[in-house]
Write a protein that holds these residues in place. Structure first.
Motif, PDB file in Angstrom:
ATOM      1  N   PRO A  36       0.806  -1.226   0.000  1.00  0.00           N
ATOM      2  CA  PRO A  36       0.000   0.000   0.000  1.00  0.00           C
ATOM      3  C   PRO A  36       0.836   1.272   0.000  1.00  0.00           C
ATOM      4  O   PRO A  36       0.529   2.224  -0.727  1.00  0.00           O
ATOM      5  N   LEU A  37       1.909   1.293   0.817  1.00  0.00           N
ATOM      6  CA  LEU A  37       2.733   2.508   0.885  1.00  0.00           C
ATOM      7  C   LEU A  37       3.479   2.740  -0.420  1.00  0.00           C
ATOM      8  O   LEU A  37       3.577   3.879  -0.908  1.00  0.00           O
ATOM      9  N   ASP A  38       4.003   1.657  -0.994  1.00  0.00           N
ATOM     10  CA  ASP A  38       4.702   1.804  -2.266  1.00  0.00           C
ATOM     11  C   ASP A  38       3.737   2.219  -3.374  1.00  0.00           C
ATOM     12  O   ASP A  38       4.082   3.033  -4.246  1.00  0.00           O
ATOM     13  N   ALA A  39       2.518   1.670  -3.354  1.00  0.00           N
ATOM     14  CA  ALA A  39       1.528   2.043  -4.366  1.00  0.00           C
ATOM     15  C   ALA A  39       1.159   3.514  -4.248  1.00  0.00           C
ATOM     16  O   ALA A  39       0.974   4.208  -5.251  1.00  0.00           O
ATOM     17  N   ARG A  40       1.072   4.008  -3.017  1.00  0.00           N
ATOM     18  CA  ARG A  40       0.739   5.425  -2.817  1.00  0.00           C
ATOM     19  C   ARG A  40       1.868   6.320  -3.336  1.00  0.00           C
ATOM     20  O   ARG A  40       1.623   7.348  -3.985  1.00  0.00           O
ATOM     21  N   ALA A  41       3.125   5.925  -3.069  1.00  0.00           N
ATOM     22  CA  ALA A  41       4.255   6.729  -3.534  1.00  0.00           C
ATOM     23  C   ALA A  41       4.366   6.694  -5.054  1.00  0.00           C
ATOM     24  O   ALA A  41       4.595   7.724  -5.706  1.00  0.00           O
ATOM     25  N   LEU A  42       4.183   5.509  -5.651  1.00  0.00           N
ATOM     26  CA  LEU A  42       4.235   5.416  -7.105  1.00  0.00           C
ATOM     27  C   LEU A  42       3.096   6.191  -7.753  1.00  0.00           C
ATOM     28  O   LEU A  42       3.263   6.805  -8.812  1.00  0.00           O
ATOM     29  N   SER A  43       1.928   6.192  -7.108  1.00  0.00           N
ATOM     30  CA  SER A  43       0.788   6.927  -7.659  1.00  0.00           C
ATOM     31  C   SER A  43       1.072   8.424  -7.705  1.00  0.00           C
ATOM     32  O   SER A  43       0.710   9.106  -8.677  1.00  0.00           O
ATOM     33  N   LYS A  44       1.706   8.947  -6.673  1.00  0.00           N
ATOM     34  CA  LYS A  44       2.054  10.371  -6.682  1.00  0.00           C
ATOM     35  C   LYS A  44       2.968  10.699  -7.855  1.00  0.00           C
ATOM     36  O   LYS A  44       2.776  11.710  -8.546  1.00  0.00           O
ATOM     37  N   THR A  45       3.974   9.830  -8.070  1.00  0.00           N
ATOM     38  CA  THR A  45       4.885  10.063  -9.190  1.00  0.00           C
ATOM     39  C   THR A  45       4.158   9.994 -10.530  1.00  0.00           C
ATOM     40  O   THR A  45       4.376  10.819 -11.428  1.00  0.00           O
TER      41      THR A  45
ATOM     42  N   LEU B 132       1.473  12.504 -15.190  1.00  0.00           N
ATOM     43  CA  LEU B 132       0.265  12.550 -16.008  1.00  0.00           C
ATOM     44  C   LEU B 132      -0.148  13.984 -16.324  1.00  0.00           C
ATOM     45  O   LEU B 132      -0.682  14.263 -17.400  1.00  0.00           O
ATOM     46  N   GLU B 133       0.101  14.898 -15.384  1.00  0.00           N
ATOM     47  CA  GLU B 133      -0.278  16.290 -15.593  1.00  0.00           C
ATOM     48  C   GLU B 133       0.527  16.950 -16.704  1.00  0.00           C
ATOM     49  O   GLU B 133       0.085  17.948 -17.280  1.00  0.00           O
ATOM     50  N   THR B 134       1.697  16.401 -17.019  1.00  0.00           N
ATOM     51  CA  THR B 134       2.546  16.998 -18.058  1.00  0.00           C
ATOM     52  C   THR B 134       2.323  16.381 -19.436  1.00  0.00           C
ATOM     53  O   THR B 134       2.903  16.856 -20.406  1.00  0.00           O
TER      54      THR B 134
ATOM     55  N   PHE C  72       0.224   9.113 -22.342  1.00  0.00           N
ATOM     56  CA  PHE C  72      -0.861   9.423 -21.396  1.00  0.00           C
ATOM     57  C   PHE C  72      -1.669   8.168 -21.070  1.00  0.00           C
ATOM     58  O   PHE C  72      -1.991   7.906 -19.904  1.00  0.00           O
ATOM     59  N   ALA C  73      -1.976   7.387 -22.090  1.00  0.00           N
ATOM     60  CA  ALA C  73      -2.751   6.167 -21.873  1.00  0.00           C
ATOM     61  C   ALA C  73      -1.983   5.167 -21.024  1.00  0.00           C
ATOM     62  O   ALA C  73      -2.552   4.491 -20.164  1.00  0.00           O
ATOM     63  N   TYR C  74      -0.666   5.088 -21.241  1.00  0.00           N
ATOM     64  CA  TYR C  74       0.136   4.151 -20.443  1.00  0.00           C
ATOM     65  C   TYR C  74       0.126   4.534 -18.965  1.00  0.00           C
ATOM     66  O   TYR C  74      -0.100   3.692 -18.088  1.00  0.00           O
ATOM     67  N   VAL C  75       0.362   5.794 -18.658  1.00  0.00           N
ATOM     68  CA  VAL C  75       0.407   6.241 -17.257  1.00  0.00           C
ATOM     69  C   VAL C  75      -0.973   6.084 -16.617  1.00  0.00           C
ATOM     70  O   VAL C  75      -1.098   5.639 -15.469  1.00  0.00           O
TER      71      VAL C  75
ATOM     72  N   ASP D  79      -9.438  10.517 -13.217  1.00  0.00           N
ATOM     73  CA  ASP D  79      -9.612  11.629 -14.149  1.00  0.00           C
ATOM     74  C   ASP D  79      -9.883  12.956 -13.428  1.00  0.00           C
ATOM     75  O   ASP D  79      -9.565  14.025 -13.958  1.00  0.00           O
ATOM     76  N   ARG D  80     -10.448  12.908 -12.228  1.00  0.00           N
ATOM     77  CA  ARG D  80     -10.799  14.134 -11.508  1.00  0.00           C
ATOM     78  C   ARG D  80      -9.734  14.569 -10.498  1.00  0.00           C
ATOM     79  O   ARG D  80      -9.779  15.692 -10.006  1.00  0.00           O
ATOM     80  N   PHE D  81      -8.782  13.677 -10.184  1.00  0.00           N
ATOM     81  CA  PHE D  81      -7.839  13.967  -9.110  1.00  0.00           C
ATOM     82  C   PHE D  81      -6.841  15.040  -9.530  1.00  0.00           C
ATOM     83  O   PHE D  81      -6.359  15.055 -10.665  1.00  0.00           O
ATOM     84  N   GLU D  82      -6.551  15.935  -8.598  1.00  0.00           N
ATOM     85  CA  GLU D  82      -5.557  16.988  -8.806  1.00  0.00           C
ATOM     86  C   GLU D  82      -4.539  16.907  -7.680  1.00  0.00           C
ATOM     87  O   GLU D  82      -4.881  17.061  -6.502  1.00  0.00           O
ATOM     88  N   LEU D  83      -3.292  16.656  -8.049  1.00  0.00           N
ATOM     89  CA  LEU D  83      -2.235  16.474  -7.061  1.00  0.00           C
ATOM     90  C   LEU D  83      -1.970  17.743  -6.274  1.00  0.00           C
ATOM     91  O   LEU D  83      -1.541  17.694  -5.111  1.00  0.00           O
ATOM     92  N   SER D  84      -2.258  18.903  -6.852  1.00  0.00           N
ATOM     93  CA  SER D  84      -1.949  20.176  -6.195  1.00  0.00           C
ATOM     94  C   SER D  84      -2.819  20.452  -4.976  1.00  0.00           C
ATOM     95  O   SER D  84      -2.499  21.330  -4.181  1.00  0.00           O
ATOM     96  N   ARG D  85      -3.913  19.744  -4.811  1.00  0.00           N
ATOM     97  CA  ARG D  85      -4.803  19.988  -3.670  1.00  0.00           C
ATOM     98  C   ARG D  85      -4.252  19.450  -2.362  1.00  0.00           C
ATOM     99  O   ARG D  85      -4.771  19.769  -1.291  1.00  0.00           O
ATOM    100  N   GLY D  86      -3.245  18.600  -2.442  1.00  0.00           N
ATOM    101  CA  GLY D  86      -2.618  18.087  -1.229  1.00  0.00           C
ATOM    102  C   GLY D  86      -3.394  16.996  -0.530  1.00  0.00           C
ATOM    103  O   GLY D  86      -3.172  16.727   0.653  1.00  0.00           O
ATOM    104  N   VAL D  87      -4.317  16.358  -1.218  1.00  0.00           N
ATOM    105  CA  VAL D  87      -5.125  15.276  -0.648  1.00  0.00           C
ATOM    106  C   VAL D  87      -4.581  13.946  -1.149  1.00  0.00           C
ATOM    107  O   VAL D  87      -4.214  13.817  -2.323  1.00  0.00           O
TER     108      VAL D  87
END
Length: 346
Positions: A94-103, A108-110, A118-121, A163-171
């Motif tokens: 779970p912790l590794d999945a959370r860290a990889l998801s952030k990366t 994905l935003e770029t 984009f489809a791969y990520v 599709d709706r998640f935004e990393l900048s919100r800090g959640v």
């Protein structure tokens, strides 16, 4: 091939495929060496076994080559996107999945939507967080729907959350995605589980009545009344009765369902009343009552003797002291008058 590569292999994969070692075509002789006629069937069987072995080897080599091309394409795409190496998903905690998801979300935003990268990520994020879907689906394990269907619906919620998640919100993504996944599953049950479609207001009222009924039953040590439920929910008794009636539409029983062991009655279809065809004439009877009341006494008696006592016209004539022909004329005139009265529109 990994599912996340279905839409994520770049054009460079074609070049890698061309560089892969070609599978050699096995030499197939034009004919087998001559053998004695007594061994023709044995020779034919041996030739078929040899060809089958060669075909199986060709298929295995082709599959290995395709797998090698997919692995090389995935490695090249990871290097191109500058992503960390992603281990098999069943080995990611779970912790590794959370860290990889952030990366992956940051990358994905770029990327431009619609590209292979984009489809791969995006597909990698879906597979990396499927554990959230399985955890949410386990809460509905007691439902009658298959677990595979619940997981599939929850995966749709996961895709919507990605599709709706935004990393900048800090959640954290699990915190953001779980309500969406659970909501999608609940919406699935709300739209498909009811045997009869009822308004959403009554569906929610059913849940409120069930919760209030359990609370009152524990407090009162008996089943609550309609008035007690209405007071508990600040509703009118009519609304409570409507909600209780709507609850019957959640599940439906088959007419051919067999009764329980202690039930002496037969199937439900055997207990349904038959259609009473006499009901069709009630409207006409009620409409004829005032018309018959307006008839002369002799005409009413003739109708009674003919249609109640089932007497013939000759018997009615003897009863009234008139001829059968006279009875026929009186009866025809009376029936025409009644028929005309029924046809009059008010």
């Amino acid at each position: 091939m990994s599912p996340r590569l279905d839409n994520g292999i770049p054009d460079s994969a074609d070049a890698l495929a061309r560089q892969a070692p070609a599978v050699p075509e096995q030499h197939r002789p034009d004919r087998l060496p001559d053998r004695p006629a007594t061994h023709d069937s044995l020779a034919q069987s041996a030739a078929q076994d040899s060809l089958s072995t060669q075909d199986a080897g060709d298929a295995e080599n082709a599959e290995n080559a395709e797998s090698m091309v997919a692995e090389e394409a995935e490695a090249a795409l990871i290097d191109q996107l500058q992503l960390p190496e992603i281990p098999p998903y069943d080995e990611v905690g779970p912790l590794d999945a959370r860290a990889l998801s952030k990366t992956l979300f940051a990358r994905l935003e770029t990327l431009e939507e619609g590209t292979h990268e984009f489809a791969y990520v995006r597909n990698t994020l879906v597979e990396l967080n499927l554990a959230l879907v399985k955890f949410a689906a386990s809460r509905f394990r007691s439902r009658s729907e298959p677990m595979e269907d619940i997981v599939q619906v929850g995966t749709i919620g996961l895709i919507k959350a990605i599709d709706r998640f935004e990393l900048s919100r800090g959640v954290e993504f699990p915190t953001f995605a779980m309500p969406t996944i659970v909501g999608e599953i609940k919406r699935f049950f709300r739209d498909t589980s009811w045997s009869v479609r009822v308004p959403r207001r009554l569906q929610e009222l059913r849940l409120d009545l069930a919760k209030a009924g359990d609370e009152l039953a524990q407090r009162l040590d008996r089943a609550p009344t309609v008035e007690e439920l209405a007071k508990r929910l600040n509703l009118s008794t009519e609304e409570v009765v409507e909600g209780m009636a709507a609850s019957n539409a959640y599940t439906a029983s088959s007419l051919d369902a067999q009764p329980e062991e202690d039930d002496t009655e037969g199937a439900l279809a055997d207990r349904i009343g038959y259609e009473d065809h006499g009901l069709e004439g009630i409207e006409y009877v009620e409409s004829l009552k005032p018309l018959i009341a307006e008839l002369p006494a002799r005409d009413r008696r003739i109708l009674s003797l003919r249609f109640v006592a089932n007497m013939t016209q000759s018997e009615i004539g003897e009863e009234l002291g008139i001829s059968q022909m006279h009875v026929s004329r009186l009866l025809s005139r009376t029936l025409s008058k009644l028929r005309k009265g029924l046809m009059v529109e008010e």
